[in-house]
Write an enzyme that holds these catalytic residues in place. Structure first.
Site, PDB file in Angstrom:
ATOM      1  N   GLN A  86     -27.313  36.792  40.321  1.00  0.00           N
ATOM      2  CA  GLN A  86     -26.467  36.052  39.371  1.00  0.00           C
ATOM      3  C   GLN A  86     -24.994  36.281  39.712  1.00  0.00           C
ATOM      4  OE1 GLN A  86     -28.207  36.810  35.155  1.00  0.00           O
ATOM      5  NE2 GLN A  86     -29.078  38.312  36.532  1.00  0.00           N
ATOM      6  N   HIS A 106     -25.818  31.504  40.189  1.00  0.00           N
ATOM      7  CA  HIS A 106     -24.664  31.112  39.376  1.00  0.00           C
ATOM      8  C   HIS A 106     -23.470  30.673  40.229  1.00  0.00           C
ATOM      9  CE1 HIS A 106     -26.317  33.472  35.660  1.00  0.00           C
ATOM     10  NE2 HIS A 106     -26.932  32.331  35.881  1.00  0.00           N
ATOM     11  N   CYS A 114     -14.281  19.928  42.722  1.00  0.00           N
ATOM     12  CA  CYS A 114     -13.681  18.950  41.808  1.00  0.00           C
ATOM     13  C   CYS A 114     -14.497  18.913  40.518  1.00  0.00           C
ATOM     14  CB  CYS A 114     -13.670  17.576  42.468  1.00  0.00           C
ATOM     15  SG  CYS A 114     -12.950  16.333  41.382  1.00  0.00           S
ATOM     16  N   CYS A 135      -7.823  17.634  42.984  1.00  0.00           N
ATOM     17  CA  CYS A 135      -8.718  17.131  44.027  1.00  0.00           C
ATOM     18  C   CYS A 135      -7.959  16.203  44.985  1.00  0.00           C
ATOM     19  CB  CYS A 135      -9.882  16.391  43.371  1.00  0.00           C
ATOM     20  SG  CYS A 135     -11.013  15.652  44.539  1.00  0.00           S
ATOM     21  N   GLY A 177     -29.419  45.868  37.517  1.00  0.00           N
ATOM     22  CA  GLY A 177     -28.057  45.632  37.035  1.00  0.00           C
ATOM     23  C   GLY A 177     -27.845  44.351  36.262  1.00  0.00           C
ATOM     24  N   THR A 178     -28.873  43.929  35.521  1.00  0.00           N
ATOM     25  CA  THR A 178     -28.672  42.737  34.687  1.00  0.00           C
ATOM     26  C   THR A 178     -29.217  42.953  33.291  1.00  0.00           C
ATOM     27  OG1 THR A 178     -29.162  40.374  34.411  1.00  0.00           O
ATOM     28  CG2 THR A 178     -30.793  41.660  35.643  1.00  0.00           C
ATOM     29  N   ASN A 203     -31.602  50.074  35.736  1.00  0.00           N
ATOM     30  CA  ASN A 203     -30.534  49.808  34.773  1.00  0.00           C
ATOM     31  C   ASN A 203     -30.380  51.047  33.890  1.00  0.00           C
ATOM     32  OD1 ASN A 203     -28.890  48.730  32.623  1.00  0.00           O
ATOM     33  ND2 ASN A 203     -29.586  46.696  33.220  1.00  0.00           N
ATOM     34  N   ALA A 221     -27.293  51.670  39.961  1.00  0.00           N
ATOM     35  CA  ALA A 221     -27.979  51.038  41.093  1.00  0.00           C
ATOM     36  C   ALA A 221     -27.648  51.700  42.433  1.00  0.00           C
ATOM     37  CB  ALA A 221     -27.611  49.558  41.136  1.00  0.00           C
TER      38      ALA A 221
HETATM   39  P1  OAD Z   1     -23.967  41.806  32.238  1.00  0.00           P
HETATM   40  O1  OAD Z   1     -22.526  42.197  32.226  1.00  0.00           O
HETATM   41  O2  OAD Z   1     -24.503  41.051  31.087  1.00  0.00           O
HETATM   42  O3  OAD Z   1     -24.874  43.091  32.379  1.00  0.00           O
HETATM   43  C1  OAD Z   1     -24.656  44.094  33.298  1.00  0.00           C
HETATM   44  C2  OAD Z   1     -25.862  44.990  33.258  1.00  0.00           C
HETATM   45  O4  OAD Z   1     -25.706  45.947  34.275  1.00  0.00           O
HETATM   46  C3  OAD Z   1     -26.069  45.744  31.943  1.00  0.00           C
HETATM   47  O5  OAD Z   1     -27.432  45.660  31.560  1.00  0.00           O
HETATM   48  C4  OAD Z   1     -25.690  47.176  32.295  1.00  0.00           C
HETATM   49  O6  OAD Z   1     -26.462  48.136  31.569  1.00  0.00           O
HETATM   50  C5  OAD Z   1     -26.035  47.224  33.750  1.00  0.00           C
HETATM   51  N1  OAD Z   1     -25.248  48.177  34.543  1.00  0.00           N
HETATM   52  C6  OAD Z   1     -23.965  48.577  34.363  1.00  0.00           C
HETATM   53  N2  OAD Z   1     -23.593  49.410  35.345  1.00  0.00           N
HETATM   54  C7  OAD Z   1     -24.660  49.543  36.163  1.00  0.00           C
HETATM   55  C8  OAD Z   1     -24.900  50.255  37.368  1.00  0.00           C
HETATM   56  N3  OAD Z   1     -23.976  51.016  37.929  1.00  0.00           N
HETATM   57  N4  OAD Z   1     -26.134  50.149  37.939  1.00  0.00           N
HETATM   58  C9  OAD Z   1     -27.099  49.381  37.374  1.00  0.00           C
HETATM   59  N5  OAD Z   1     -26.932  48.690  36.254  1.00  0.00           N
HETATM   60  C10 OAD Z   1     -25.729  48.753  35.659  1.00  0.00           C
HETATM   61  O7  OAD Z   1     -24.204  41.048  33.614  1.00  0.00           O
HETATM   62  P2  OAD Z   1     -25.380  40.051  34.028  1.00  0.00           P
HETATM   63  O8  OAD Z   1     -26.663  40.440  33.409  1.00  0.00           O
HETATM   64  O9  OAD Z   1     -25.312  39.917  35.488  1.00  0.00           O
HETATM   65  O10 OAD Z   1     -23.202  34.127  34.040  1.00  0.00           O
HETATM   66  O11 OAD Z   1     -24.878  38.737  33.374  1.00  0.00           O
HETATM   67  C11 OAD Z   1     -25.589  37.585  33.610  1.00  0.00           C
HETATM   68  C12 OAD Z   1     -24.691  36.411  33.597  1.00  0.00           C
HETATM   69  O12 OAD Z   1     -23.988  36.339  32.362  1.00  0.00           O
HETATM   70  C13 OAD Z   1     -23.593  36.408  34.622  1.00  0.00           C
HETATM   71  O13 OAD Z   1     -24.014  35.925  35.884  1.00  0.00           O
HETATM   72  C14 OAD Z   1     -22.627  35.452  34.044  1.00  0.00           C
HETATM   73  C15 OAD Z   1     -22.600  36.103  32.684  1.00  0.00           C
HETATM   74  O14 OAD Z   1     -21.963  35.545  31.727  1.00  0.00           O
HETATM   75  C16 OAD Z   1     -22.439  33.056  33.952  1.00  0.00           C
HETATM   76  O15 OAD Z   1     -21.226  33.110  33.999  1.00  0.00           O
HETATM   77  C17 OAD Z   1     -23.205  31.786  33.836  1.00  0.00           C
END
Ligand code: OAD
Length: 240
Positions: A86, A106, A114, A135, A177-178, A203, A221
């Site tokens: 992502q 993403h 544009c 553009c 990490g998500t 995580n 991670a």
């Molecule tokens: P988040 O910021 O929502 O979540 C980050 C995750 O990483 C959390 O669950 C933390 O606990 C975890 N975390 C933090 N530090 C870490 C580390 N050192 N090692 C492992 N895990 C760690 O980010 P995403 O889940 O990637 O989308 O967010 C998903 C999407 O929401 C993004 O791509 C973006 C966002 O808004 C769009 O913009 C469409």
């Protein structure tokens, strides 16, 4: 082995890239989840561009960490492998994952496209512009080439994920990490493992996916992934 890896902002956190929902994610007191929206761009495109330019700069100055490197090593040693990230940064690519083994679901922060026509360009170094780029084909406002909240995912990239998932179940799915906020991340993790393979979550915090994981690794991670990857590569050698 057949391996699917799903990553989010936490994997780049140790390279100094703030996550979206963490306490360090805020920028000038603004919530990133509210800035990454078509509404924010319509309201204040200059503000949104300033945020993206700062993020581009930070990413250019960052280096892949041990988590990106471990995933790249796993990709190198696995015939049947896909990384779905992502993250819009280029740290997985710089760690050595070839484009055909990675889907940036993403988008890519270094693409400027544009907001009306199909024109897009790759803007890795072009940061001299201060205002809102226009553009060259239709003079509409240009925007970052990322997917914002409420927008459709790219059909081509979705197809690549589905093609991989439709083939057969994976031996291992790693989700690192998500927050797994988006339903499709959960769906892909579960569909990938299909109750047959291992589902590993890396995580420090609990997420909605945690209860489905066969192995929970509550560590950063960059610490956990090198060890997990070594273990997987070793176990494969001992099976040969
Ligand atoms: P988040 O910021 O929502 O979540 C980050 C995750 O990483 C959390 O669950 C933390 O606990 C975890 N975390 C933090 N530090 C870490 C580390 N050192 N090692 C492992 N895990 C760690 O980010 P995403 O889940 O990637 O989308 O967010 C998903 C999407 O929401 C993004 O791509 C973006 C966002 O808004 C769009 O913009 C469409």
């Amino acid at each position: 082995m057949r391996i699917l890896v799903l990553t989010g902002a936490g994997v780049s956190a140790e390279s100094g890239i703030p996550t979206f929902r963490g306490k360090d994610g805020y920028w000038r007191n603004l919530d990133p989840t509210k800035l990454a929206t078509p509404e924010a761009f319509a309201r204040d495109p200059q503000l949104v561009w300033e945020w993206y330019r700062e993020r581009r700069k930070r990413i250019r100055n960052a280096r892949p960490n041990a988590a990106h490197e471990a995933i790249a090593r796993l990709a190198q040693h696995t015939d049947d492998f896909l990384l779905v990230t992502q993250n819009v940064d280029d740290l997985h690519a710089r760690a050595g994952i070839p484009a055909q083994r990675m889907v940036q679901i993403h988008g890519d922060i270094f693409i400027t496209r544009c907001s009306r026509c199909d024109f897009e360009r790759y803007d890795y170094e072009q940061e001299q512009e201060k205002g809102i780029p226009k553009c060259s084909q239709c003079t509409s406002l240009m925007r970052p080439g990322v997917v914002w909240f409420g927008e459709q995912l790219s059909w081509n990239e979705l197809q690549r994920v589905h093609d991989f998932l439709d083939c057969e179940a994976c031996d291992v799915v790693i989700v690192a990490g998500t927050t797994a906020t988006f339903g499709y991340i959960m769906d892909w993790a579960l569909q990938g493992s299909r109750d047959l393979g291992e589902l590993i979550e890396v995580n420090p915090e609990e997420t909605p996916l945690s209860r489905f994981a066969t192995r929970l690794v509550r560590e950063p991670a960059a610490i956990a992934l090198p060890r997990i990857v070594e273990g997987l590569l070793d176990s494969r050698c001992s099976r040969l």
